[in-house]
Design a protein around this motif. Structure first.
Motif, PDB file in Angstrom:
ATOM      1  N   ASP A 135       0.823  -1.212   0.000  1.00  0.00           N
ATOM      2  CA  ASP A 135       0.000   0.000   0.000  1.00  0.00           C
ATOM      3  C   ASP A 135       0.854   1.257   0.000  1.00  0.00           C
ATOM      4  O   ASP A 135       0.390   2.335  -0.399  1.00  0.00           O
ATOM      5  CB  ASP A 135      -0.924   0.008   1.222  1.00  0.00           C
ATOM      6  N   ASN A 136       2.086   1.140   0.473  1.00  0.00           N
ATOM      7  CA  ASN A 136       2.991   2.291   0.517  1.00  0.00           C
ATOM      8  C   ASN A 136       4.042   2.249  -0.599  1.00  0.00           C
ATOM      9  O   ASN A 136       5.059   2.942  -0.529  1.00  0.00           O
ATOM     10  CB  ASN A 136       3.668   2.367   1.877  1.00  0.00           C
ATOM     11  N   GLY A 137       3.797   1.408  -1.606  1.00  0.00           N
ATOM     12  CA  GLY A 137       4.615   1.448  -2.813  1.00  0.00           C
ATOM     13  C   GLY A 137       5.762   0.470  -2.875  1.00  0.00           C
ATOM     14  O   GLY A 137       6.588   0.554  -3.796  1.00  0.00           O
ATOM     15  N   VAL A 138       5.857  -0.485  -1.935  1.00  0.00           N
ATOM     16  CA  VAL A 138       6.949  -1.454  -1.941  1.00  0.00           C
ATOM     17  C   VAL A 138       6.380  -2.853  -2.173  1.00  0.00           C
ATOM     18  O   VAL A 138       5.616  -3.374  -1.355  1.00  0.00           O
ATOM     19  CB  VAL A 138       7.732  -1.437  -0.615  1.00  0.00           C
ATOM     20  N   ASP A 139       6.724  -3.444  -3.302  1.00  0.00           N
ATOM     21  CA  ASP A 139       6.264  -4.791  -3.632  1.00  0.00           C
ATOM     22  C   ASP A 139       7.321  -5.796  -3.188  1.00  0.00           C
ATOM     23  O   ASP A 139       8.344  -5.976  -3.851  1.00  0.00           O
ATOM     24  CB  ASP A 139       6.020  -4.926  -5.138  1.00  0.00           C
ATOM     25  N   LEU A 140       7.085  -6.419  -2.058  1.00  0.00           N
ATOM     26  CA  LEU A 140       8.050  -7.381  -1.530  1.00  0.00           C
ATOM     27  C   LEU A 140       8.155  -8.602  -2.435  1.00  0.00           C
ATOM     28  O   LEU A 140       7.155  -9.108  -2.945  1.00  0.00           O
ATOM     29  CB  LEU A 140       7.650  -7.817  -0.130  1.00  0.00           C
ATOM     30  N   TYR A 141       9.377  -9.068  -2.610  1.00  0.00           N
ATOM     31  CA  TYR A 141       9.647 -10.258  -3.416  1.00  0.00           C
ATOM     32  C   TYR A 141       9.441 -11.527  -2.595  1.00  0.00           C
ATOM     33  O   TYR A 141       8.927 -12.532  -3.095  1.00  0.00           O
ATOM     34  CB  TYR A 141      11.086 -10.196  -3.929  1.00  0.00           C
ATOM     35  N   ALA A 142       9.849 -11.486  -1.323  1.00  0.00           N
ATOM     36  CA  ALA A 142       9.769 -12.668  -0.475  1.00  0.00           C
ATOM     37  C   ALA A 142       9.706 -12.253   0.987  1.00  0.00           C
ATOM     38  O   ALA A 142      10.111 -11.147   1.361  1.00  0.00           O
ATOM     39  CB  ALA A 142      10.967 -13.585  -0.707  1.00  0.00           C
ATOM     40  N   VAL A 143       9.209 -13.172   1.813  1.00  0.00           N
ATOM     41  CA  VAL A 143       9.184 -12.997   3.265  1.00  0.00           C
ATOM     42  C   VAL A 143       9.653 -14.298   3.903  1.00  0.00           C
ATOM     43  O   VAL A 143       9.284 -15.392   3.467  1.00  0.00           O
ATOM     44  CB  VAL A 143       7.756 -12.627   3.743  1.00  0.00           C
ATOM     45  N   SER A 144      10.465 -14.159   4.945  1.00  0.00           N
ATOM     46  CA  SER A 144      10.951 -15.305   5.697  1.00  0.00           C
ATOM     47  C   SER A 144      10.034 -15.580   6.881  1.00  0.00           C
ATOM     48  O   SER A 144       9.458 -14.649   7.458  1.00  0.00           O
ATOM     49  CB  SER A 144      12.371 -15.026   6.197  1.00  0.00           C
ATOM     50  N   VAL A 145       9.906 -16.843   7.246  1.00  0.00           N
ATOM     51  CA  VAL A 145       9.118 -17.205   8.425  1.00  0.00           C
ATOM     52  C   VAL A 145       9.763 -16.654   9.688  1.00  0.00           C
ATOM     53  O   VAL A 145       9.082 -16.117  10.574  1.00  0.00           O
ATOM     54  CB  VAL A 145       8.978 -18.738   8.527  1.00  0.00           C
ATOM     55  N   GLN A 146      11.113 -16.764   9.770  1.00  0.00           N
ATOM     56  CA  GLN A 146      11.818 -16.314  10.970  1.00  0.00           C
ATOM     57  C   GLN A 146      13.305 -16.202  10.681  1.00  0.00           C
ATOM     58  O   GLN A 146      13.895 -17.105  10.105  1.00  0.00           O
ATOM     59  CB  GLN A 146      11.611 -17.298  12.120  1.00  0.00           C
ATOM     60  N   ASN A 147      13.898 -15.089  11.079  1.00  0.00           N
ATOM     61  CA  ASN A 147      15.345 -14.974  11.048  1.00  0.00           C
ATOM     62  C   ASN A 147      15.941 -15.793  12.192  1.00  0.00           C
ATOM     63  O   ASN A 147      15.573 -15.618  13.349  1.00  0.00           O
ATOM     64  CB  ASN A 147      15.768 -13.514  11.207  1.00  0.00           C
ATOM     65  N   GLU A 148      16.828 -16.717  11.857  1.00  0.00           N
ATOM     66  CA  GLU A 148      17.570 -17.519  12.838  1.00  0.00           C
ATOM     67  C   GLU A 148      16.685 -18.064  13.964  1.00  0.00           C
ATOM     68  O   GLU A 148      16.809 -17.656  15.124  1.00  0.00           O
ATOM     69  CB  GLU A 148      18.753 -16.712  13.389  1.00  0.00           C
ATOM     70  N   PRO A 149      15.815 -19.000  13.622  1.00  0.00           N
ATOM     71  CA  PRO A 149      14.938 -19.582  14.649  1.00  0.00           C
ATOM     72  C   PRO A 149      15.690 -20.388  15.698  1.00  0.00           C
ATOM     73  O   PRO A 149      15.107 -20.753  16.724  1.00  0.00           O
ATOM     74  CB  PRO A 149      14.019 -20.496  13.826  1.00  0.00           C
ATOM     75  N   ASP A 150      16.976 -20.648  15.437  1.00  0.00           N
ATOM     76  CA  ASP A 150      17.803 -21.413  16.370  1.00  0.00           C
ATOM     77  C   ASP A 150      18.599 -20.513  17.308  1.00  0.00           C
ATOM     78  O   ASP A 150      19.424 -21.002  18.080  1.00  0.00           O
ATOM     79  CB  ASP A 150      18.774 -22.316  15.597  1.00  0.00           C
TER      80      ASP A 150
END
Length: 405
Positions: A114-129
């Motif tokens: 909505d603010n003009g940024v089309d995300l390519y990908a999203v991660s579930v979690q950075n470093e879940p470990d």
């Protein structure tokens, strides 16, 4: 090869002086400057912070960048403490909050759009470990199976598991569960726990072999890729003696960042993303007195990454053999099959006259970065149409070569 880039400095961790300006985004992401094309954002747990990254992300996008985002901490009301083998983690997603967390990620994706940024990908979690938000491996799998489609339907690719050292304990469960694997578009991870020093440690060699086997073993047949989404090189950072600040030294930069990008590309990696773009051990200098260059000026790491960004992005990697363990090389073919590019890292203390025995070369050009030079024109020559061409590769250098066929 999808591309190269780094992490946008998050406002919740760094001072205003060390945040990245739009002009600095232009310096790094303009194809006529450093030419990066992948930008990583933090998904802040507080929605009120989301707006702070919009302007820079939009500028990078205008310059052709791919934008993806990873969450570190989940919103506090979704979180619980958990004890894992005697270690207490203060953030763990409550079992009854999975749907709410998926909604949180989708809301972020839609807010950015909505603010003009089309995300390519999203991660579930950075470093879940690690210590940000702890997930058991099976929880990552179950979350992807239950909510992966909801996130993807918001218009992004899904990344997982993004473990600290590409841990098999986290990566294999995603690979080996048919449903979770089907819903995971990009297998992501970090190389913090050893990757380049394979001669010095069997542990590192085993990790390197594991990571580099992922593409041919599993990903290629499914049309999927693996990305290295975070690492940094900052040896000597905590030393008071500036002579021990290895991150300022050219040979350290070349033999760590340069060598690792080479090894990742040689190991079928499709994207390499460094940690902070703007930091005294990053791509451009910051306000820290340990920065070798002034605030916003390009560091040696910045030029090393640029060699790959400008010569490998958007290509298909092809095989190459330099015949010398101290001369590292990867080669790339453009999609029109009329241009080959080569990135060479000369770890020796000798200038080398390197011949390229490729027939049909119509034109050759090359640029080099050394301790004294930054992406300056290198000496090249054409032998003849059947014998190929040559380039003078300086000692302790990175040289990028483009061959028009």
């Amino acid at each position: 090869i999808v591309g190269f880039g780094g992490m946008y400095n998050p406002k919740i961790w760094l001072s205003k002086n060390d945040l990245i300006t739009e002009s600095e985004i232009t310096k790094m992401y303009d194809s006529n400057q450093l030419g990066y094309n992948v930008l990583r954002l933090m998904i802040y747990p507080n929605e009120l912070d989301w707006i702070s990254d919009i302007d820079a992300a939009k500028r990078a996008q205008e310059l052709g960048a791919i934008i993806f985002a990873s969450p570190w901490e989940i919103p506090a009301h979704m979180s619980e403490e958990i004890n894992v083998n005697g270690k207490l983690y203060d953030r763990h997603l409550k079992p009854d909050s999975y749907q709410e967390y998926a909604n949180h990620l989708v809301k972020y994706i839609k807010f950015m759009k909505d603010n003009g940024v089309d995300l390519y990908a999203v991660s579930v979690q950075n470093e879940p470990d690690m210590d940000f938000t702890f997930w058991y491996p099976h929880e990552i799998v179950n979350f992807i199976k239950k909510h992966g489609n909801q996130i993807k339907e918001a218009g992004v690719k899904l990344m997982a598991p993004e473990a600290c050292g590409f841990q098999p304990e986290y990566t294999d469960p995603v690979l080996n569960d048919a449903e979770a694997f089907d819903k995971t578009d990009i297998l992501a991870g970090h190389t913090y726990q050893g990757f380049i020093d394979i001669e010095e440690s069997s542990y590192v060699k085993n990790r390197y072999d594991y990571i580099c086997s992922l593409y041919n073993k599993k990903l290629a047949a499914s049309g999927k890729t693996w990305w290295m989404t975070e690492h940094l090189f900052n040896e000597g950072e905590k030393e008071s003696d500036s002579s021990k600040w290895e991150f300022q030294k050219w040979k350290y930069n070349l033999s760590t960042l340069g060598k690792e990008i080479h090894m990742c590309m040689d190991g079928y990696c499709s994207a390499y993303i460094y940690w902070y773009l703007k930091r005294f051990y990053g791509m451009i200098g910051d306000s820290d007195n340990r920065s070798l260059e002034a605030n916003g000026e390009v560091l040696k790491n910045g030029y090393i990454l640029s060699h790959y960004a400008k010569y490998a992005t958007g290509t298909i990697r092809i095989n190459i053999n330099t015949g010398d363990l101290n001369v590292l090389g990867t080669a790339y073919l453009n999609r029109d099959n009329n241009e080959v590019s080569i990135v060479l890292i000369n770890l020796t203390n000798d200038d080398l006259n390197v011949s390229i025995p490729l027939s049909g070369i119509k034109e050759i050009d090359a640029i080099e970065t050394t301790e004294e030079k930054n992406m300056e024109k290198a000496i090249t020559g054409e032998l003849n149409e059947s014998d190929g061409a040559y380039v003078l590769v300086s000692k302790s250098s990175i040289t990028s070569i483009r061959l028009n066929l």
